[in-house]
Write an enzyme that holds these catalytic residues in place. Structure first.
Site, PDB file in Angstrom:
ATOM      1  N   ARG A 181      -8.888  10.157  -1.392  1.00  0.00           N
ATOM      2  CA  ARG A 181      -8.625  11.064  -0.278  1.00  0.00           C
ATOM      3  C   ARG A 181      -8.290  12.445  -0.823  1.00  0.00           C
ATOM      4  O   ARG A 181      -7.957  12.603  -2.000  1.00  0.00           O
ATOM      5  CB  ARG A 181      -7.506  10.502   0.610  1.00  0.00           C
ATOM      6  CG  ARG A 181      -8.046   9.404   1.498  1.00  0.00           C
ATOM      7  CD  ARG A 181      -6.980   8.749   2.330  1.00  0.00           C
ATOM      8  NE  ARG A 181      -6.210   7.787   1.586  1.00  0.00           N
ATOM      9  CZ  ARG A 181      -5.269   7.005   2.101  1.00  0.00           C
ATOM     10  NH1 ARG A 181      -4.990   7.102   3.381  1.00  0.00           N
ATOM     11  NH2 ARG A 181      -4.606   6.131   1.362  1.00  0.00           N
TER      12      ARG A 181
ATOM     13  N   ASN B 267      -5.391 -12.486  14.046  1.00  0.00           N
ATOM     14  CA  ASN B 267      -4.396 -13.360  13.401  1.00  0.00           C
ATOM     15  C   ASN B 267      -2.969 -12.867  13.638  1.00  0.00           C
ATOM     16  O   ASN B 267      -2.062 -13.653  13.912  1.00  0.00           O
ATOM     17  CB  ASN B 267      -4.676 -13.465  11.895  1.00  0.00           C
ATOM     18  CG  ASN B 267      -5.913 -14.309  11.614  1.00  0.00           C
ATOM     19  OD1 ASN B 267      -6.198 -15.244  12.359  1.00  0.00           O
ATOM     20  ND2 ASN B 267      -6.639 -13.986  10.555  1.00  0.00           N
TER      21      ASN B 267
ATOM     22  N   TYR C  63     -14.836   1.309   9.618  1.00  0.00           N
ATOM     23  CA  TYR C  63     -13.413   1.614   9.760  1.00  0.00           C
ATOM     24  C   TYR C  63     -13.092   2.059  11.193  1.00  0.00           C
ATOM     25  O   TYR C  63     -12.235   1.477  11.848  1.00  0.00           O
ATOM     26  CB  TYR C  63     -13.064   2.711   8.759  1.00  0.00           C
ATOM     27  CG  TYR C  63     -11.618   3.123   8.730  1.00  0.00           C
ATOM     28  CD1 TYR C  63     -10.646   2.289   8.171  1.00  0.00           C
ATOM     29  CD2 TYR C  63     -11.219   4.364   9.218  1.00  0.00           C
ATOM     30  CE1 TYR C  63      -9.313   2.685   8.110  1.00  0.00           C
ATOM     31  CE2 TYR C  63      -9.890   4.763   9.155  1.00  0.00           C
ATOM     32  CZ  TYR C  63      -8.940   3.928   8.607  1.00  0.00           C
ATOM     33  OH  TYR C  63      -7.624   4.318   8.538  1.00  0.00           O
TER      34      TYR C  63
ATOM     35  N   GLY D  38       0.832  -1.212   0.000  1.00  0.00           N
ATOM     36  CA  GLY D  38       0.000   0.000   0.000  1.00  0.00           C
ATOM     37  C   GLY D  38       0.861   1.254   0.000  1.00  0.00           C
ATOM     38  O   GLY D  38       2.094   1.186  -0.076  1.00  0.00           O
TER      39      GLY D  38
ATOM     40  N   LEU E 164      -0.462  -3.020   9.038  1.00  0.00           N
ATOM     41  CA  LEU E 164      -1.018  -1.882   8.285  1.00  0.00           C
ATOM     42  C   LEU E 164      -2.161  -2.293   7.365  1.00  0.00           C
ATOM     43  O   LEU E 164      -2.758  -1.430   6.711  1.00  0.00           O
ATOM     44  CB  LEU E 164       0.088  -1.246   7.418  1.00  0.00           C
ATOM     45  CG  LEU E 164       0.913  -0.111   8.029  1.00  0.00           C
ATOM     46  CD1 LEU E 164       1.643  -0.552   9.277  1.00  0.00           C
ATOM     47  CD2 LEU E 164       1.931   0.408   7.018  1.00  0.00           C
TER      48      LEU E 164
ATOM     49  N   ASP F 252       0.066  -8.792   1.369  1.00  0.00           N
ATOM     50  CA  ASP F 252      -0.963  -7.866   0.884  1.00  0.00           C
ATOM     51  C   ASP F 252      -1.962  -8.639   0.019  1.00  0.00           C
ATOM     52  O   ASP F 252      -1.579  -9.570  -0.686  1.00  0.00           O
ATOM     53  CB  ASP F 252      -0.304  -6.771   0.037  1.00  0.00           C
ATOM     54  CG  ASP F 252      -1.100  -5.478   0.041  1.00  0.00           C
ATOM     55  OD1 ASP F 252      -0.621  -4.480   0.573  1.00  0.00           O
ATOM     56  OD2 ASP F 252      -2.239  -5.484  -0.489  1.00  0.00           O
TER      57      ASP F 252
ATOM     58  N   ASP G 275      -4.327 -12.616   2.502  1.00  0.00           N
ATOM     59  CA  ASP G 275      -5.359 -11.804   3.139  1.00  0.00           C
ATOM     60  C   ASP G 275      -5.262 -12.013   4.649  1.00  0.00           C
ATOM     61  O   ASP G 275      -5.296 -13.156   5.118  1.00  0.00           O
ATOM     62  CB  ASP G 275      -6.733 -12.259   2.601  1.00  0.00           C
ATOM     63  CG  ASP G 275      -7.809 -11.262   2.944  1.00  0.00           C
ATOM     64  OD1 ASP G 275      -7.991 -10.984   4.151  1.00  0.00           O
ATOM     65  OD2 ASP G 275      -8.446 -10.745   2.007  1.00  0.00           O
TER      66      ASP G 275
ATOM     67  N   THR H 118      -6.245  -2.349  -2.270  1.00  0.00           N
ATOM     68  CA  THR H 118      -5.947  -0.954  -2.645  1.00  0.00           C
ATOM     69  C   THR H 118      -4.468  -0.757  -2.943  1.00  0.00           C
ATOM     70  O   THR H 118      -4.076   0.284  -3.454  1.00  0.00           O
ATOM     71  CB  THR H 118      -6.372   0.020  -1.527  1.00  0.00           C
ATOM     72  OG1 THR H 118      -5.803  -0.437  -0.291  1.00  0.00           O
ATOM     73  CG2 THR H 118      -7.869   0.103  -1.399  1.00  0.00           C
TER      74      THR H 118
END
Ligand code: NAD
Ligand code: UDP
Length: 315
Positions: free
Chosen positions: A185, A98, A144, A11, A72, A32, A57, A36
Site C-alpha cells: 500500500r 461463519n 475484494y 494483522g 477483520l 488468524d 482460517d 498477511t
C-alpha cells in the site's frame, strides 16, 4: 470483563485493536491464518494471560463462547488480495457466514470491517454512506470490493432475519506502525522507498487522491461503534480522516520528512484505481461522537520512526 474475538487479529489493524481491547480489561481471542499478518505483530501480547492467539482460517467454522466479534480477517492491500482472488472472495463471504453463525449461536454482537472500496471509483465526492458506489463487478479489484459488499449484505440480513446485533464500519485508507514493509500500500511503500533511497513509485500521474487515517483513530472509531448500544443503529458508518491528499503530495511530504534522496518515478496506473476518495464522516460525528484527531504529518512521523527501527533491526 468481556470475551472478544478478533479475526485477522495478527494483522496491522487487528494487532492494534487487540492491544486496545486488552488494555481496557477484556479477554481477547485473536484468530488468524497468518496470510498477511504475523506473530511478531502480537508477540508483545503473548504473555498476557487474557490473550489467546489461534491459527485458524475463517473460511472454516470456529467455535468458542464469546460476547463480541470484530471481523477483520481479509487481506487489505491490492497486491495481496489479488494474489489469490478466489480465496479473497471466500474469506469475505464464507468468513462472514461463519462469524455471523457464531454470533447468532452465542448471541454475540458482531462488527464487520467493511471498506471505502464498496464505493468503487466514486462518482460522488466526498462519499456519504447513502452512496451506493460504482464498482466493476468483473474488475481486478472486484474480489475484494464485491466480497466486502456481499459481506455487508449478509450482515444486514442476519440482523433483519435473525436479530443478530451487527455494526458495519466502512474503513478508509489507514496507515501506521506494523504495516508490513512489503505490504504494497502507498504509505508503507513510499516510506520504505524513501528510507532506503530507492525510487518512489507513483502510479499514474499521482493526481488521484486518498484520505489517510492513522491507525489509533481507526481503532478508537471501531470500539466506539461496537460500544454503541442502540441495536437498531447498524451502520454502515464511514470511519476515516477527511484530510484529502493527492498521491504526489503524499510522496513530497514523505520525501521532506525523511530527508531522502529518492527520485520520483511514474508507473502505469493499475486497472480501476479510484481517482478520488474522501469520507463524509457526519454520521460518525453525530452517532459515535467520534472524529479523527491525528493529522497526517504526526501519524507519518510515528510510522517513519517505526520503519526506521525495523529496517535497522533487519540490516
Ligand atoms: P492486514 O492484511 O494487515 O490484516 C488482515 C489479517 O487477516 C492478516 O493478519 C491476515 O493474515 C488475516 N487473514 C486474511 N485472510 C484470512 C483468513 N481466511 N482467515 C483468517 N485470517 C485471515 O490488513 P489490515 O489493514 O489490518 O486490514 C484489516 C481489515 O480492515 C480488513 O478486513 C480490511 O479489509 C479492512 N480495511 C482496512 C483498511 C486499511 O486501510 N488498513 C481499509 C479498509 C478496510
Ligand atoms: N500507489 C502509488 N504507488 C505505490 C502504491 C500505490 O502511486 O507504490 C497509489 C495507488 O495507485 C492508489 C493509491 O496510491 O492510487 C493508494 O493505493 P493503496 O494500494 O495504498 O490503496 P487503495 O488503492 O486500495 O486505496
Amino acid at each position: 470483563m468481556k470475551r472478544i474475538l478478533v479475526t485477522g487479529g495478527a494483522g496491522f489493524v487487528g494487532s492494534h485493536l487487540c492491544e486496545k481491547l486488552l488494555n481496557e480489561g477484556n479477554e481477547v481471542i485473536a484468530v488468524d491464518n497468518f496470510f498477511t499478518g504475523s506473530k511478531s505483530n502480537v508477540v508483545h501480547l503473548i504473555d498476557n494471560h487474557y490473550f489467546e492467539l489461534i491459527r485458524h482460517d475463517v473460511t472454516m467454522p470456529f467455535f468458542a463462547e464469546i460476547d463480541e466479534i470484530y471481523n477483520l480477517a481479509s487481506p487489505a492491500s491490492p497486491i495481496h488480495y489479488q494474489h489469490n482472488a478466489i480465496k479473497t472472495v471466500k474469506t469475505a463471504v464464507m468468513g462472514a457466514i461463519n462469524m455471523l453463525g457464531l454470533a447468532k449461536r452465542t448471541n454475540a454482537k458482531i462488527l464487520q470491517a467493511s471498506t471505502s472500496e464498496v464505493y468503487g471509483d466514486p462518482q460522488i465526492h466526498p462519499q456519504p454512506e447513502s452512496y451506493w458506489g460504482s464498482v466493476n463487478p468483473i474488475g481486478l479489484r472486484s474480489c475484494y470490493d464485491e466480497g466486502k459488499r456481499v459481506a455487508e449484505t449478509l450482515f444486514i440480513n442476519y440482523h433483519r432475519q435473525n436479530n443478530v446485533k451487527i455494526k458495519i464500519a466502512r474503513i478508509f485508507n489507514t496507515y501506521g506502525p506494523r504495516m508490513h514493509p512489503n505490504d504494497g500500500r502507498v504509505v508503507s511503500n513510499f516510506i520504505v522507498q524513501a528510507l532506503t533511497n530507492k525510487d518512489i513509485t507513483i502510479f499514474g500521474q499521482g493526481n488521484q487522491t486518498r484520505s489517510f487515517q492513522y491507525v489509533d483513530d481507526l481503532v478508537e472509531g471501531l470500539t466506539k461503534l461496537m460500544n454503541n448500544t442502540e441495536d437498531s443503529f447498524t451502520g454502515p458508518v464511514n470511519i476515516g480522516n477527511p484530510g484529502e491528499f493527492t498521491i504526489l503530495e503524499l510522496a513530497q511530504i514523505v520525501l521532506e520528512m525523511t530527508n531522502s534522496k529518492s527520485k520520483l518515478i511514474f508507473m502505469p496506473l493499475p486497472e480501476d484505481d479510484p481517482m478520488q476518495r474522501k469520507p463524509d464522516i457526519s454520521l460518525a460525528k453525530e452517532k459515535l461522537i467520534w472524529e479523527p484527531k491525528i493529522p497526517l504529518k504526526d501519524g507519518l512521523k510515528k510510522t517513519i520512526d517505526y520503519f526506521e527501527s525495523l529496517l535497522l533491526k533487519t540490516k
